[in-house]
Each structure stands twice: as C-alpha cells, then as structure tokens.
Design an enzyme around this catalytic site. Structure first.
Site, PDB file in Angstrom:
ATOM      1  N   HIS A  89     -10.375  -5.351  -3.430  1.00 27.53           N
ATOM      2  CA  HIS A  89      -8.884  -5.579  -2.294  1.00 27.53           C
ATOM      3  C   HIS A  89      -9.248  -6.070  -0.995  1.00 27.53           C
ATOM      4  CE1 HIS A  89      -9.849  -1.272  -2.209  1.00 27.53           C
ATOM      5  NE2 HIS A  89      -9.248  -2.174  -0.927  1.00 27.53           N
ATOM      6  N   ASN A 113     -12.864  -3.622   3.035  1.00 33.14           N
ATOM      7  CA  ASN A 113     -13.910  -2.043   3.129  1.00 33.14           C
ATOM      8  C   ASN A 113     -14.243  -2.355   1.723  1.00 33.14           C
ATOM      9  OD1 ASN A 113     -12.193  -1.076   5.209  1.00 33.14           O
ATOM     10  ND2 ASN A 113     -11.041  -0.266   3.839  1.00 33.14           N
ATOM     11  N   GLY A 128     -16.124   2.741   3.343  1.00 31.22           N
ATOM     12  CA  GLY A 128     -14.593   3.528   3.371  1.00 31.22           C
ATOM     13  C   GLY A 128     -13.605   2.698   2.115  1.00 31.22           C
ATOM     14  N   GLN A 129     -14.429   2.514   1.522  1.00 28.67           N
ATOM     15  CA  GLN A 129     -13.811   1.889   0.241  1.00 28.67           C
ATOM     16  C   GLN A 129     -13.570   3.440  -0.596  1.00 28.67           C
ATOM     17  OE1 GLN A 129     -16.118  -1.448  -2.482  1.00 28.67           O
ATOM     18  NE2 GLN A 129     -14.039  -0.750  -3.848  1.00 28.67           N
ATOM     19  N   ASP A 182       0.695  -1.626   0.045  1.00 27.46           N
ATOM     20  CA  ASP A 182       0.112   0.206   0.259  1.00 27.46           C
ATOM     21  C   ASP A 182       0.776   1.560   0.194  1.00 27.46           C
ATOM     22  OD1 ASP A 182      -3.526   0.876   0.765  1.00 27.46           O
ATOM     23  OD2 ASP A 182      -1.773   2.092   1.536  1.00 27.46           O
ATOM     24  N   ILE A 183       0.276   2.089  -0.522  1.00 29.40           N
ATOM     25  CA  ILE A 183       1.153   3.111  -0.364  1.00 29.40           C
ATOM     26  C   ILE A 183       1.278   4.600   0.820  1.00 29.40           C
ATOM     27  CG2 ILE A 183      -0.470   5.085  -1.898  1.00 29.40           C
ATOM     28  CD1 ILE A 183       1.195   5.340  -4.363  1.00 29.40           C
ATOM     29  N   HIS A 198      -6.292  -6.313   1.760  1.00 28.37           N
ATOM     30  CA  HIS A 198      -5.784  -5.010   2.804  1.00 28.37           C
ATOM     31  C   HIS A 198      -5.369  -6.093   3.716  1.00 28.37           C
ATOM     32  CE1 HIS A 198      -6.469  -1.083   2.710  1.00 28.37           C
ATOM     33  NE2 HIS A 198      -7.904  -1.809   2.319  1.00 28.37           N
TER      34      HIS A 198
HETATM   35  P1  5GP Z   1      -9.841   1.172  -0.035  1.00 28.86           P
HETATM   36  O1  5GP Z   1      -9.817   2.652   0.830  1.00 28.86           O
HETATM   37  O2  5GP Z   1     -10.695   1.460  -0.858  1.00 28.86           O
HETATM   38  O3  5GP Z   1     -10.460   0.356   1.110  1.00 28.86           O
HETATM   39  O4  5GP Z   1      -8.518   1.163  -0.432  1.00 28.86           O
HETATM   40  C1  5GP Z   1      -7.638   1.566  -1.182  1.00 28.86           C
HETATM   41  C2  5GP Z   1      -6.166   1.328  -0.654  1.00 28.86           C
HETATM   42  O5  5GP Z   1      -5.508   1.551  -1.652  1.00 28.86           O
HETATM   43  C3  5GP Z   1      -5.305   2.829  -0.053  1.00 28.86           C
HETATM   44  O6  5GP Z   1      -5.061   2.293   1.079  1.00 28.86           O
HETATM   45  C4  5GP Z   1      -4.753   3.511  -0.761  1.00 28.86           C
HETATM   46  O7  5GP Z   1      -3.653   3.925   0.244  1.00 28.86           O
HETATM   47  C5  5GP Z   1      -3.543   2.336  -1.834  1.00 28.86           C
HETATM   48  N1  5GP Z   1      -4.076   3.345  -3.010  1.00 28.86           N
HETATM   49  C6  5GP Z   1      -3.869   4.110  -3.396  1.00 28.86           C
HETATM   50  N2  5GP Z   1      -2.921   4.540  -4.791  1.00 28.86           N
HETATM   51  C7  5GP Z   1      -2.672   4.138  -4.568  1.00 28.86           C
HETATM   52  C8  5GP Z   1      -1.265   3.636  -5.781  1.00 28.86           C
HETATM   53  O8  5GP Z   1      -1.670   3.967  -6.580  1.00 28.86           O
HETATM   54  N3  5GP Z   1      -0.436   2.403  -5.116  1.00 28.86           N
HETATM   55  C9  5GP Z   1      -0.884   1.854  -4.261  1.00 28.86           C
HETATM   56  N4  5GP Z   1      -0.103   1.088  -3.987  1.00 28.86           N
HETATM   57  N5  5GP Z   1      -1.536   2.088  -3.405  1.00 28.86           N
HETATM   58  C10 5GP Z   1      -2.853   3.082  -3.525  1.00 28.86           C
END
Ligand code: 5GP
Ligand code: ZN
Length: 123
Positions: free
Chosen positions: A109, A96, A102-103, A42-43, A111
C-alpha cells in the site's frame, strides 16, 4: 510461479485484511478505484488526508512486486488521488516495508498523507 507459491499466495490472500476490503467483506471508506487499484481512507488517520492506495491483487510488499508497470501505475494512481483530494500545497507518499519499515498490514500500500505541513525526518 510454481504450484507451492501459488498455494501460499492464495492462503495469504484469504487471510489478508486489505484483500477482504477489495472483496467487500470488510467495509472501508472508498475514495476511488481503477481496474487494478483501490483507494480508501486510513482507519487511523495521521493527517487530515490519509488515504491508502493498494493493488487489487495480493502482493505482500514492494519487494514482492516484480512488475515495474504495476508499481508505476500504483504511483500514478496515488498521484491522481492526491490531485483529486486537492492536496496542491503538497503531500507525502510513503511505502512502509517490513518490520523496520513499520509495515503492519502485509498487502502492498502507498500512504498518501496531506492536509498539513509534515515534518522530516519521520520517526
Ligand atoms: P502500515 O503500517 O502497514 O504501513 O499501514 C497500515 C495502515 O492500515 C495503518 O495506517 C492502519 O491505520 C491502516 N488500517 C489497519 N486496519 C485498517 C482497516 O481495517 N481499515 C482501514 N481503512 N485502514 C486500516
Ligand atoms: Zn492482500
């Protein structure tokens, strides 16, 4: 799947951040992969180990995935990635889903969070 939903899926996929990572159009710190899944860091990590495991095909979220086998193999992959990351003291798998969940990226995906003691309940 009818022609209209195939077209929508193609459009969604073309604009999807994680599909771009799968296609190598956006760089990512890839941890491992299988034929149908990809794991990358994760970034914006929320724990010492924060890895995302995604299907290589575009699926918006868990409610859009009708294939039990696909979900099963994704969780199996996440479990293997956690093992390889040496998270033997424990870890958390989080999916999420939707606004209240919180998606923020609408490509399914899991986590993997680990490397520290995690609190419960989550925020
Ligand atoms: P969500 O909030 O949808 O469950 O998780 C999305 C995740 O993707 C977040 O934790 C966010 O930090 C990660 N993310 C968003 N953009 C990027 C990216 O460009 N590269 C990577 N490696 N992770 C990302
Ligand atoms: Zn996608």
């Amino acid at each position: 799947m009818n022609a209209e939903s195939t077209t929508n899926l193609k459009e969604e996929s073309e604009n999807c951040l994680f599909c771009k990572i799968v296609k190598g159009q956006i760089p990512a710190d890839i941890v491992s992969q299988g034929d149908n899944w990809l794991a990358f860091r994760d970034i914006n990590p929320q724990a010492p180990s924060h890895i995302l495991v995604i299907p290589k095909n575009h699926v918006a979220n868990v409610t859009e995935c009708n294939e039990a086998a696909e979900l099963g193999s994704l969780f199996q992959a996440a479990s293997g990635v956690a093992r390889d990351e040496n998270l033997d003291q424990g870890f958390r798998l989080v999916v999420n889903t939707g606004e209240h969940g919180g998606q923020t990226v609408f490509h399914l995906h899991i986590h993997i969070l680990g490397g520290r003691s995690l609190t419960w309940p989550p925020g």
